[in-house]
Design a protein around this motif. Structure first.
Motif, short mmCIF file in Angstrom:
data_model
loop_
_atom_site.label_atom_id
_atom_site.label_comp_id
_atom_site.label_asym_id
_atom_site.label_seq_id
_atom_site.Cartn_x
_atom_site.Cartn_y
_atom_site.Cartn_z
N GLY A 19 42.08 54.64 22.20
CA GLY A 19 43.44 54.86 21.80
C GLY A 19 44.44 53.95 22.49
O GLY A 19 45.59 53.88 22.09
N GLY A 20 44.05 53.28 23.56
CA GLY A 20 44.98 52.45 24.30
C GLY A 20 45.36 51.20 23.52
O GLY A 20 44.54 50.59 22.84
N LEU A 21 46.64 50.83 23.63
CA LEU A 21 47.12 49.64 22.93
C LEU A 21 46.40 48.39 23.42
O LEU A 21 46.13 47.47 22.64
N TRP A 22 46.08 48.36 24.72
CA TRP A 22 45.41 47.19 25.27
C TRP A 22 44.05 46.97 24.65
O TRP A 22 43.56 45.83 24.59
N GLU A 23 43.41 48.03 24.18
CA GLU A 23 42.09 47.89 23.57
C GLU A 23 42.15 47.23 22.20
O GLU A 23 41.13 46.83 21.65
N THR A 24 43.36 47.16 21.65
CA THR A 24 43.55 46.42 20.42
C THR A 24 44.06 45.01 20.70
O THR A 24 43.59 44.03 20.12
N LEU A 25 45.02 44.92 21.62
CA LEU A 25 45.66 43.64 21.89
C LEU A 25 44.72 42.65 22.56
O LEU A 25 44.68 41.46 22.19
N ALA A 74 41.79 37.63 22.41
CA ALA A 74 40.60 36.85 22.74
C ALA A 74 40.04 36.15 21.50
O ALA A 74 39.66 34.97 21.56
N VAL A 75 40.02 36.85 20.37
CA VAL A 75 39.49 36.25 19.14
C VAL A 75 40.40 35.12 18.67
O VAL A 75 39.93 34.04 18.25
N LEU A 97 38.33 45.82 16.28
CA LEU A 97 39.69 46.26 15.95
C LEU A 97 39.63 47.41 14.95
O LEU A 97 38.59 47.65 14.31
N PRO A 98 40.73 48.13 14.78
CA PRO A 98 40.78 49.19 13.77
C PRO A 98 40.55 48.59 12.38
O PRO A 98 40.90 47.43 12.13
#
Length: 285
Positions: free
Chosen positions: A16-22, A27-28, A71-72
């Motif tokens: 749920g953390g924003l950093w796990e998406t950003l 990186a990609v 990503l989601p």
């Protein structure tokens, strides 16, 4: 594993953390941008030879597959469902690596580096540690053999509770998948790469190992995965059929590299040998 067992939630902040998406997205993007920058530099340095667009398209496809996996909507689904985890594994460990490797990033790097640095990279590729890592059996153990450790020991359950282990698992999937694809069918130079028949045998072993692990998962034998039985069976099916398709693509890539290598052996050898930097460079035409 049981039908009434709930899938454990990830540790605090996972899913749920924003950093796990950003962070994965950044990186990609950086990976794709670096490749495009090197490709543009290669075209400027040698407009006649350029850099094959199909290799650029392949590498960017690999980057896109990494993004889909991390990503989601797939990433949140994978945090709570074993089927999503297995889909991530297929993308990160098999499909994305093949696309990335077919982009020939090492050859692109060698074309754009100064001669001294390119020779240093070539020396690393031919070092003893690189030869050990690039051996097909080593690549097979790291990419396929570790799956048994993941699913038949408490390791997978630990990744559900420890964010660091969770991300290390993703990194391992991607790197070991790239190593296996590179050793088996990569257009980039590889130290002590065996002939095509030997690589086909290793690929056949990988196919058999994937099928065996997926069948054990489906039947719940030797399994140490805390997830509902329906999820585990669904994940096993994804692994079985998705793995077959990925390995067929890898075999096709291997066969496609067979004929050019054979044709090059038939050509008369020039008395002038290229420098070590050029050894194993891919052909773009």
């Amino acid at each position: 594993m049981s039908d009434d067992m709930h899938h454990p939630t990830h540790g605090a902040g996972m899913g749920g953390g924003l950093w796990e998406t950003l962070l994965p997205a950044a990186a990609v993007v950086l990976l794709a941008a670096a490749y495009l920058l090197l490709a543009a530099r290669a075209r400027r340095r040698n407009p006649a030879q350029g850099w094959a667009r199909r290799r650029t398209a392949s590498f960017l496809t690999g980057c896109a597959l990494i993004a889909v996996a991390l990503l989601p909507p797939l990433a949140p689904f994978a945090h709570g469902d074993f089927r999503g985890h297995m889909a991530q594994h297929m993308l990160l460990g098999m499909y994305a690596p093949l696309a990335l490797v077919l982009g020939a990033p090492v050859s692109l790097l060698l074309r754009t580096l100064p001669a001294a640095r390119a020779r240093a990279v070539t020396a690393v590729l031919h070092s003893r540690p690189a030869r050990v890592c690039a051996h097909p059996v080593t690549a097979l153990i790291l990419s396929t053999g570790t799956l048994a450790v993941l699913y038949f020991t408490p390791l997978y359950n630990a990744t559900l509770e420890q964010p660091v282990l969770h991300w290390l698992m993703h990194v391992h999937f991607l790197l070991s998948g790239c190593l296996f694809a590179w050793v088996i069918a990569g257009p980039d130079p590889a130290p002590a790469r065996p002939g095509v028949p030997a690589r086909l045998v290793v690929l056949g072993v990988a196919v058999a190992a994937h099928a065996t692990i997926s069948q054990l998962l489906y039947g719940g034998f030797l399994l140490d995965v805390h997830a509902p039985a329906a999820q585990v069976r669904g994940g096993a099916e994804i692994m079985y059929y998705g793995g077959d398709i990925a390995e067929l693509l890898l075999a096709a890539a291997l066969v496609a590299t067979w004929r050019p290598a054979r044709d090059r052996r038939r050509r008369p050898r020039s008395t002038h040998r290229p420098t070590a930097v050029r050894v194993g460079a891919v052909q773009d035409h």
